[in-house]
Design an enzyme around this catalytic site. Sequence first.
Site, mmCIF file in Angstrom:
data_model
loop_
_atom_site.group_PDB
_atom_site.id
_atom_site.type_symbol
_atom_site.label_atom_id
_atom_site.label_comp_id
_atom_site.label_asym_id
_atom_site.label_seq_id
_atom_site.Cartn_x
_atom_site.Cartn_y
_atom_site.Cartn_z
ATOM 1 N N HIS A 178 20.158 13.080 -26.959
ATOM 2 C CA HIS A 178 20.874 13.167 -25.675
ATOM 3 C C HIS A 178 22.370 12.968 -25.878
ATOM 4 C CE1 HIS A 178 21.553 8.762 -25.212
ATOM 5 N NE2 HIS A 178 20.381 8.628 -25.810
ATOM 6 N N CYS A 205 16.930 5.959 -29.416
ATOM 7 C CA CYS A 205 17.172 7.389 -29.221
ATOM 8 C C CYS A 205 18.415 7.824 -30.009
ATOM 9 C CB CYS A 205 17.334 7.714 -27.741
ATOM 10 S SG CYS A 205 15.774 7.680 -26.831
#
Length: 532
Positions: A428, A447
């Site tokens: 992301h 992440c």
Amino acid sequence: MNKRFVPFFFSIFLLAFPSVYAIDLGPQLKAKLDKPQSLNARNDQVKNAANFYKNRNFQQIWVEGNSLTSAAETVLDVLKNAASEGLDPRDYAKALDLAEQAKNNPAKLLDAEIALSALALDYVDDVLGERLNPRKVKKELYLKAKNIDAVQIMTSSMAKDPSGKWLAELTISHPEYQLLKKTLAEYRAREGQKHYPKLSLGKKIELGSNGGRVETLQWQLSALNYLVEKHSQGTVDGATERAIKAFQEENNLKPDGFVGPKTIAALNSFSLEDRIRQLIVSMERWRWLPENLGSRYVLVNIAGFDLTAVENGVEKLRMPVIIGKTYRKTPVFSSNIYSVRFNPSWHVPRSIAVKDKLKKIRKDPGYLSRNGYILYDSSGSRISANSVNWGSISASNFNFRIRQNPGSNNALGKIRFAIKSPFNIYLHSTPDKHLFQKEKRSFSSGCIRVGDPKALAVFVFNDQGTWPYDRIAKNMEGTQTQNVALKDPVNVYISYFTVWKSRDGKLRFSQDIYGQDKAIWAALQSRKGNRI
């Protein structure tokens, strides 16, 4: 006849009539493989060898007359030089030992025949990635163990190429593996230079600096094969500065040519032995990946804080990434990117909510609303943070859900790339773009934050007609959430290489921030030897 005398008379028979023994080892091969306890071998070795000979109707392959065949000598030479593939020649030493014995003692030919087959099969397994089971090495290595059919490979390969030369050509074909292999050979050739003086701390060394510390620096750079040009002894000239920059680049330091505390620490900690270990471990990691990574794929290197997008073997894109903190490690796994979400909302994982957010909320309940968070109670109803007595809330009774609305402050940024996995890990963007300027970028909760999300989206969509750069940029504006499934999911490999190829084609060395290399090396050293 007393059974304990059988081996003695059998040996006398073989010495007296060696040609009879050499004509057909089939019955003896089968008999010996039917009694694995006599071989001092692992069960899988006996099984593999038995299956290999079964495919050949139990006919020998490495023995002809009273000696070993040229094919046997070729294969023995491969096993002797297994270190070139980052393997341990000691694992195959028994075949070499028995082959040597058989040259002067025909009674050893049968043992040499079986040992050579069993250990050649082991070598095939090891080269192609079955030497270790990643999942048993470290919990962050979520990679399936390879299942190599060495029997089928050796059976078909020997049928096509009875010379045995195919084994010498057996390797991992990926260019980066081959570069690691080449570099391993170069470093081993310089092992005698691994002892060199330490560079003391002091004034920053730069272009024009001179004196004894510069001489030590030049000695180090020369010993490590960075300073190969003619240079001015004791003075940082152009050649020395170029060598400094080359060392900095290859060791993931800012290549500014200034020798300060970080560069000194790297130089002083440098050990060819350590680098050789890194190279061997990195070669092992390449063996765990599929031989065919796909025509289009994304490879994230956790240890190098780096992402590469590749199409038909050509690098199309490279960017920095931010990975998980050392106590929230990004796992190693392979999967695919299957959808893209513009302006995502963030459902805060409970672990992050209680470990990170709770202390901020206790201090200031207004923190949630100011940063676009919405609080829900255990029934799913939206509530105000001011309605909760946060002083009484702890990790044990935290029965709330927190969601962050889409927007410029959203922790996921303006775009998210969904990865099919059980880890809730994805790629992301991020509002904290300044963090990409850091050399060590382990700031996330697991992440992977990407440095150029728009360019990655162009690559992932692979559809300039429908999803050109401008449309992607426009869709990332505002707060409207949009989820787009990919027509063609893109393979993604979340990897961890402390030795990796940079954009300029040279190898870079990174720190073992998660301790994975250390664990893999320990596992390699603790393996049970390949008996037989």
